[in-house]
Design a protein around this motif. Structure first.
Motif, PDB file in Angstrom:
ATOM      1  N   TYR A  41      13.222  -1.223  -0.510  1.00 19.97           N
ATOM      2  CA  TYR A  41      12.102  -2.165  -0.510  1.00 19.97           C
ATOM      3  C   TYR A  41      12.054  -2.931   0.813  1.00 19.97           C
ATOM      4  N   ASP A  42      13.217  -3.428   1.252  1.00 17.15           N
ATOM      5  CA  ASP A  42      13.262  -4.195   2.494  1.00 17.15           C
ATOM      6  C   ASP A  42      12.900  -3.336   3.692  1.00 17.15           C
ATOM      7  N   ALA A  43      13.251  -2.051   3.634  1.00 16.39           N
ATOM      8  CA  ALA A  43      12.969  -1.156   4.754  1.00 16.39           C
ATOM      9  C   ALA A  43      11.470  -0.877   4.887  1.00 16.39           C
ATOM     10  N   ILE A  98      12.662   0.544  -7.557  1.00 19.00           N
ATOM     11  CA  ILE A  98      13.041   0.772  -6.169  1.00 19.00           C
ATOM     12  C   ILE A  98      14.256  -0.094  -5.848  1.00 19.00           C
ATOM     13  N   THR A  99      15.125   0.389  -5.007  1.00 18.85           N
ATOM     14  CA  THR A  99      16.309  -0.396  -4.614  1.00 18.85           C
ATOM     15  C   THR A  99      15.908  -1.471  -3.614  1.00 18.85           C
ATOM     16  N   SER A 100      16.695  -2.513  -3.546  1.00 20.65           N
ATOM     17  CA  SER A 100      16.407  -3.603  -2.620  1.00 20.65           C
ATOM     18  C   SER A 100      16.440  -3.121  -1.174  1.00 20.65           C
ATOM     19  N   SER A 103       0.819  -1.213   0.000  1.00 17.25           N
ATOM     20  CA  SER A 103       0.000   0.000   0.000  1.00 17.25           C
ATOM     21  C   SER A 103       0.852   1.261   0.000  1.00 17.25           C
ATOM     22  N   TRP A 104       2.146   1.130   0.279  1.00 19.29           N
ATOM     23  CA  TRP A 104       3.055   2.270   0.321  1.00 19.29           C
ATOM     24  C   TRP A 104       3.536   2.699  -1.072  1.00 19.29           C
ATOM     25  N   VAL A 105       3.243   1.915  -2.074  1.00 23.09           N
ATOM     26  CA  VAL A 105       3.737   2.206  -3.424  1.00 23.09           C
ATOM     27  C   VAL A 105       3.307   3.604  -3.860  1.00 23.09           C
ATOM     28  N   GLU A 106       4.253   4.326  -4.426  1.00 21.81           N
ATOM     29  CA  GLU A 106       4.003   5.670  -4.942  1.00 21.81           C
ATOM     30  C   GLU A 106       4.083   5.655  -6.466  1.00 21.81           C
TER      31      GLU A 106
END
Length: 389
Positions: free
Chosen positions: A386-388, A381-383, A255-258
């Motif tokens: 993404y993990d954060a 997005i960087t890994s 849901s955080w995707v921009e």
């Protein structure tokens, strides 16, 4: 319901006295317009021709079934005819401009050197054709209405069809409990029945001599009646609901995707909120066409909001898909897979020939598949980022 003797005396469900009343109001309305144009009155030949054209058109649309199922079709009351005549006034002004009246608005004044009782033959022909066109549009619209279909279905000629339906409902429910092993078998069995029923409808005396458009509408109305009746035992099998649960979980996790994560320009999501609401509306409907329309509306609203708020350039298909994915991620519509699978399984194949329907289903299914497999590699997005999240 009107008896046979009454029907023989009627034209499209109205008795002769009503036709005379309709004729008189139409004639008076035309006479009033002629007086406004500077012509004093119609001569006897004009009146006779107008009356003849009016009655010929009424007779041409006479199509009353023996049981009176069509008793109220294709006729307007006095007020409706008066309204149609008034609308023609504007169209006739446009016609005069086309006939070379130097762009003057309204009716030109009559030439005093000519017979004051003579009106333009072009005007009479145009007026008659426009009135007939509007009658025909109203006539067709009524024949394609749900009420008109139900009236026919409730007539005696439809008794064999209704018996066939009752037998099928019992058979289908029993097979759902003990025979069908998958939703595909269930939908195939129903679709075969609907295809056979379509031929039965077209061959039935109620529709055998109808225009193709009315026959096709009767088939859709019948499919709507049957699929809504069986909706509770055909919608949302366990495998679809399980996929819906996993999809909803995926959406919540992302849901955080921009917009930038989908290579979209920055924008406020609320401009696409109405588009997302259309997907949720699918749960309000039981007929597959109503559900498809919700998807079509969603895509149209995305395109509209994009052109209005982001760019006036045409929206490419890949960007439209990204926006559709973004809308789903932000709205998380319930039972999305169940709704789309229901459409795919039970829709009349002829509807796939309608470009916007096929495109909309392909687009929504592409968005669902993307989200089901969404990961860091499918986003910009960087890994570490993404993990954060």
């Amino acid at each position: 319901m009107s008896n046979q003797n009454t029907n023989d005396m009627e034209i499209d469900g109205i008795n002769p006295s009503q036709v005379d009343s309709d004729y008189m109001i139409a004639l008076l309305a035309q006479q009033q317009e002629l007086e406004m144009s500077g012509n004093q009155m119609m001569n006897a030949n004009d009146i006779a021709n107008f009356k003849k054209s009016f009655r010929e058109y009424q007779e041409k649309n006479k199509n009353i079934s023996s049981n009176g199922a069509e008793g109220n079709s294709g006729c307007e009351n006095d007020e409706e005819i008066a309204r149609l005549m008034q609308e023609n006034y504007i169209r006739e002004q446009e016609m005069y401009n086309m006939l070379g009246c130097n762009g003057q608005s309204g009716y030109p004044a009559s030439n005093q050197n000519n017979n004051p009782n003579k009106i333009s033959e072009n005007l009479k022909d145009y007026h008659t054709s426009e009135l007939q066109k509007q009658y025909h549009e109203r006539y067709v619209k009524e024949k394609l209405s749900h009420e008109y279909f139900r009236n026919k279905l409730n007539s005696n000629e439809a008794i064999p069809i209704k018996k066939q339906l009752r037998d099928f409902y019992i058979d289908f429910e029993q097979k759902t409990k003990s025979v069908f092993t998958s939703p595909q078998e269930q939908s195939q069995y129903l679709r075969e029945f609907l295809n056979n029923l379509s031929r039965t409808i077209i061959e039935n005396p109620l529709w055998a001599n109808s225009e193709r458009e009315e026959q096709e509408n009767a088939i859709i109305e019948m499919e709507k009646l049957i699929t809504k009746k069986l909706f509770d035992i055909t919608f949302g099998p366990s495998e679809d609901l399980a996929r819906d649960t996993l999809l909803s979980h995926k959406i919540l996790m992302h849901s955080w995707v921009e917009p930038r994560h989908l290579d979209l320009p920055d924008f406020d999501f609320h401009i696409f909120e109405k588009a997302g609401n259309e997907l949720s509306k699918m749960n309000l409907y039981r007929f597959y066409i109503d559900k498809i329309i919700c998807i079509v509306n969603c895509i149209k609203l995305i395109e509209y909001a994009y052109r209005k708020n982001i760019s006036e350039e045409a929206l490419a298909n890949d960007k439209l898909l990204s926006l559709l994915i973004f809308v789903i991620l932000k709205t998380n519509p319930k039972k999305l897979i169940s709704n789309v699978q229901y459409i795919v399984r039970y829709v009349n194949p002829n509807y796939f020939s309608i470009g916007i329907y096929e495109f909309s289903l392909t687009s929504i299914w592409g968005a669902i598949t993307y989200i089901e497999k969404i990961s860091q590699t499918s986003l910009t997005i960087t890994s570490e980022e993404y993990d954060a999240l």
